[in-house]
Scaffold this motif. Structure first.
Motif, PDB file in Angstrom:
ATOM      1  N   LYS A  65       0.843  -1.185   0.000  1.00 16.99           N
ATOM      2  CA  LYS A  65       0.000   0.000   0.000  1.00 16.99           C
ATOM      3  C   LYS A  65       0.885   1.244   0.000  1.00 16.99           C
ATOM      4  O   LYS A  65       2.058   1.186   0.400  1.00 16.99           O
ATOM      5  CB  LYS A  65      -0.930  -0.001   1.207  1.00 16.99           C
ATOM      6  CG  LYS A  65      -1.985  -1.097   1.137  1.00 16.99           C
ATOM      7  CD  LYS A  65      -2.991  -0.999   2.263  1.00 16.99           C
ATOM      8  CE  LYS A  65      -4.087  -2.045   2.095  1.00 16.99           C
ATOM      9  NZ  LYS A  65      -5.122  -1.937   3.159  1.00 16.99           N
ATOM     10  N   ARG A  88       7.160   2.224  10.161  1.00 20.58           N
ATOM     11  CA  ARG A  88       7.371   1.010   9.373  1.00 20.58           C
ATOM     12  C   ARG A  88       8.187  -0.009  10.158  1.00 20.58           C
ATOM     13  O   ARG A  88       7.957  -1.217  10.055  1.00 20.58           O
ATOM     14  CB  ARG A  88       8.080   1.348   8.048  1.00 20.58           C
ATOM     15  CG  ARG A  88       7.206   2.054   7.051  1.00 20.58           C
ATOM     16  CD  ARG A  88       7.732   1.986   5.651  1.00 20.58           C
ATOM     17  NE  ARG A  88       9.083   2.480   5.491  1.00 20.58           N
ATOM     18  CZ  ARG A  88       9.608   2.837   4.324  1.00 20.58           C
ATOM     19  NH1 ARG A  88       8.882   2.751   3.226  1.00 20.58           N
ATOM     20  NH2 ARG A  88      10.834   3.282   4.250  1.00 20.58           N
ATOM     21  N   LYS A  91       6.052  -0.346  14.153  1.00 14.46           N
ATOM     22  CA  LYS A  91       4.674  -0.859  14.137  1.00 14.46           C
ATOM     23  C   LYS A  91       4.394  -1.780  12.952  1.00 14.46           C
ATOM     24  O   LYS A  91       3.253  -2.186  12.746  1.00 14.46           O
ATOM     25  CB  LYS A  91       3.685   0.312  14.092  1.00 14.46           C
ATOM     26  CG  LYS A  91       3.769   1.268  15.276  1.00 14.46           C
ATOM     27  CD  LYS A  91       3.258   0.625  16.541  1.00 14.46           C
ATOM     28  CE  LYS A  91       3.176   1.648  17.668  1.00 14.46           C
ATOM     29  NZ  LYS A  91       2.714   1.039  18.926  1.00 14.46           N
ATOM     30  N   PHE A  93       4.222  -0.937   9.951  1.00 18.00           N
ATOM     31  CA  PHE A  93       3.308  -0.186   9.079  1.00 18.00           C
ATOM     32  C   PHE A  93       3.925  -0.171   7.678  1.00 18.00           C
ATOM     33  O   PHE A  93       4.594   0.767   7.277  1.00 18.00           O
ATOM     34  CB  PHE A  93       3.124   1.222   9.639  1.00 18.00           C
ATOM     35  CG  PHE A  93       2.097   2.062   8.937  1.00 18.00           C
ATOM     36  CD1 PHE A  93       0.842   1.564   8.641  1.00 18.00           C
ATOM     37  CD2 PHE A  93       2.384   3.380   8.597  1.00 18.00           C
ATOM     38  CE1 PHE A  93      -0.104   2.344   8.004  1.00 18.00           C
ATOM     39  CE2 PHE A  93       1.442   4.178   7.971  1.00 18.00           C
ATOM     40  CZ  PHE A  93       0.197   3.662   7.670  1.00 18.00           C
ATOM     41  N   TYR A 120      -3.254   5.764   1.861  1.00 18.92           N
ATOM     42  CA  TYR A 120      -3.155   6.630   3.030  1.00 18.92           C
ATOM     43  C   TYR A 120      -2.667   7.997   2.581  1.00 18.92           C
ATOM     44  O   TYR A 120      -1.971   8.118   1.568  1.00 18.92           O
ATOM     45  CB  TYR A 120      -2.157   6.074   4.051  1.00 18.92           C
ATOM     46  CG  TYR A 120      -2.407   4.680   4.527  1.00 18.92           C
ATOM     47  CD1 TYR A 120      -3.237   4.434   5.618  1.00 18.92           C
ATOM     48  CD2 TYR A 120      -1.794   3.595   3.906  1.00 18.92           C
ATOM     49  CE1 TYR A 120      -3.456   3.137   6.070  1.00 18.92           C
ATOM     50  CE2 TYR A 120      -2.004   2.303   4.349  1.00 18.92           C
ATOM     51  CZ  TYR A 120      -2.841   2.079   5.433  1.00 18.92           C
ATOM     52  OH  TYR A 120      -3.065   0.802   5.877  1.00 18.92           O
ATOM     53  N   LYS A 157      -7.494   6.221   3.923  1.00 19.47           N
ATOM     54  CA  LYS A 157      -7.272   6.593   5.322  1.00 19.47           C
ATOM     55  C   LYS A 157      -6.416   7.854   5.311  1.00 19.47           C
ATOM     56  O   LYS A 157      -5.383   7.893   4.624  1.00 19.47           O
ATOM     57  CB  LYS A 157      -6.540   5.478   6.068  1.00 19.47           C
ATOM     58  CG  LYS A 157      -7.224   4.126   5.963  1.00 19.47           C
ATOM     59  CD  LYS A 157      -8.332   3.983   6.961  1.00 19.47           C
ATOM     60  CE  LYS A 157      -8.955   2.598   6.831  1.00 19.47           C
ATOM     61  NZ  LYS A 157      -9.191   1.941   8.061  1.00 19.47           N
ATOM     62  N   TYR A 208      -0.248   7.108  13.721  1.00 19.21           N
ATOM     63  CA  TYR A 208      -0.518   5.675  13.540  1.00 19.21           C
ATOM     64  C   TYR A 208      -1.961   5.337  13.913  1.00 19.21           C
ATOM     65  O   TYR A 208      -2.652   4.588  13.199  1.00 19.21           O
ATOM     66  CB  TYR A 208       0.459   4.856  14.369  1.00 19.21           C
ATOM     67  CG  TYR A 208       0.273   3.372  14.230  1.00 19.21           C
ATOM     68  CD1 TYR A 208       0.696   2.705  13.077  1.00 19.21           C
ATOM     69  CD2 TYR A 208      -0.326   2.627  15.244  1.00 19.21           C
ATOM     70  CE1 TYR A 208       0.525   1.339  12.945  1.00 19.21           C
ATOM     71  CE2 TYR A 208      -0.490   1.254  15.108  1.00 19.21           C
ATOM     72  CZ  TYR A 208      -0.065   0.624  13.954  1.00 19.21           C
ATOM     73  OH  TYR A 208      -0.255  -0.736  13.813  1.00 19.21           O
ATOM     74  N   ARG A 209      -2.413   5.903  15.024  1.00 20.76           N
ATOM     75  CA  ARG A 209      -3.783   5.629  15.493  1.00 20.76           C
ATOM     76  C   ARG A 209      -4.813   6.074  14.461  1.00 20.76           C
ATOM     77  O   ARG A 209      -5.735   5.323  14.122  1.00 20.76           O
ATOM     78  CB  ARG A 209      -4.043   6.321  16.821  1.00 20.76           C
ATOM     79  CG  ARG A 209      -5.411   5.985  17.434  1.00 20.76           C
ATOM     80  CD  ARG A 209      -5.678   6.801  18.675  1.00 20.76           C
ATOM     81  NE  ARG A 209      -5.949   8.193  18.356  1.00 20.76           N
ATOM     82  CZ  ARG A 209      -7.143   8.643  17.951  1.00 20.76           C
ATOM     83  NH1 ARG A 209      -8.167   7.803  17.808  1.00 20.76           N
ATOM     84  NH2 ARG A 209      -7.328   9.918  17.703  1.00 20.76           N
ATOM     85  N   LEU A 211      -4.427   6.736  11.240  1.00 20.92           N
ATOM     86  CA  LEU A 211      -4.328   6.112   9.908  1.00 20.92           C
ATOM     87  C   LEU A 211      -4.729   4.637   9.913  1.00 20.92           C
ATOM     88  O   LEU A 211      -5.019   4.083   8.854  1.00 20.92           O
ATOM     89  CB  LEU A 211      -2.904   6.243   9.366  1.00 20.92           C
ATOM     90  CG  LEU A 211      -2.483   7.642   8.927  1.00 20.92           C
ATOM     91  CD1 LEU A 211      -1.041   7.623   8.425  1.00 20.92           C
ATOM     92  CD2 LEU A 211      -3.406   8.206   7.861  1.00 20.92           C
ATOM     93  N   THR A 212      -4.746   4.012  11.069  1.00 25.62           N
ATOM     94  CA  THR A 212      -5.050   2.572  11.116  1.00 25.62           C
ATOM     95  C   THR A 212      -6.359   2.234  11.808  1.00 25.62           C
ATOM     96  O   THR A 212      -6.759   1.070  11.830  1.00 25.62           O
ATOM     97  CB  THR A 212      -3.909   1.803  11.816  1.00 25.62           C
ATOM     98  OG1 THR A 212      -3.742   2.300  13.156  1.00 25.62           O
ATOM     99  CG2 THR A 212      -2.600   1.959  11.049  1.00 25.62           C
ATOM    100  N   LYS A 213      -7.036   3.229  12.364  1.00 25.08           N
ATOM    101  CA  LYS A 213      -8.289   2.934  13.063  1.00 25.08           C
ATOM    102  C   LYS A 213      -9.362   2.504  12.091  1.00 25.08           C
ATOM    103  O   LYS A 213      -9.382   2.952  10.931  1.00 25.08           O
ATOM    104  CB  LYS A 213      -8.769   4.140  13.872  1.00 25.08           C
ATOM    105  CG  LYS A 213      -9.222   5.320  13.022  1.00 25.08           C
ATOM    106  CD  LYS A 213      -9.704   6.469  13.890  1.00 25.08           C
ATOM    107  CE  LYS A 213     -10.189   7.644  13.051  1.00 25.08           C
ATOM    108  NZ  LYS A 213     -10.665   8.757  13.878  1.00 25.08           N
TER     109      LYS A 213
END
Length: 214
Positions: A65, A88, A91, A93, A120, A157, A208-209, A211-213
């Motif tokens: 992604k 990255r 986490k 990511f 994203y 996101k 992070y929170r 973009l990934t929630k």
């Protein structure tokens, strides 16, 4: 040579609009990306020196992604790239990073939007660039960038990363809020991280929170 080969391994432009955090005083006399004349041959803007740069992370993998960072200030953009590189590793990511920098960054996004699928995005709200179309002056905001991205991927996101607190007594801020609501149906302030509100560690957690929630 491909279109994007032209933009690789180029120095960041030096004539970007300064934010309240990073002061940029240097100026460039030529287009650093095109290496000829004062106009970017890909997108001439009122005979101004080109202030645009597009970069892919060297390990860009089309199977992963892709995250876009778009900001008019190279200092802000660079530490956001560092944040994502940290995430990255910390986490897992696992994303490609594409960055677009410059006062006219949203105009350039409009030109390359079909070349990527962005999953994203971290988007500035206020950009300093404009162009003249006949007698009309066109000036894009981060909401225009979001609309371009969202029209290409409804599962996008995203966060807005800005120093603009969007006080509604300023008409242009009210317009930004209303335009975003018309596109997404939510309050734009739910999606903002303010530039001066968090230190590095907390900023990375919040990026992070958000973009990934969900």
């Amino acid at each position: 040579m491909s279109f994007f080969d032209i933009f690789k391994k180029k120095e960041l432009p030096t004539n970007n609009l300064a934010s309240s955090i990073f002061k940029e005083k240097k100026k460039t006399e030529t287009c650093s990306n095109c290496s000829e004349g004062k106009e970017c041959r890909y997108f001439p803007l009122n005979d101004e020196p080109c202030d645009f740069i597009l970069e892919e992370c060297p390990e860009h993998d089309p199977k992963r992604k892709t995250l876009l960072i778009i900001d008019d200030n190279p200092g802000v953009l660079n530490f956001l790239k560092d944040d994502i590189k940290f995430l990255r590793e910390d986490k897992d990511f696992d994303v490609n990073i594409v960055s677009i920098c410059g006062r006219h960054a949203v105009f350039h996004l409009e030109n390359v939007i079909d070349d990527y699928k962005f999953d994203y995005a971290i988007i500035d709200i206020t950009f300093g660039g404009s162009k003249t179309d006949g007698e009309k002056t066109v000036k894009y905001t981060g909401v225009d960038a979001f609309e371009l991205l969202y029209n290409h991927n409804k599962e996008l996101k995203f966060i807005f990363y800005t120093g603009n607190t969007l006080n509604t007594y300023i008409n242009s801020n009210k317009k930004i809020i209303d335009e975003f609501y018309a596109i997404h149906g939510t309050d734009i302030k739910q999606h903002i991280i303010y530039k001066t509100s968090l230190g590095m560690k907390d900023r990375r957690k919040e990026i992070y929170r958000k973009l990934t929630k969900g």
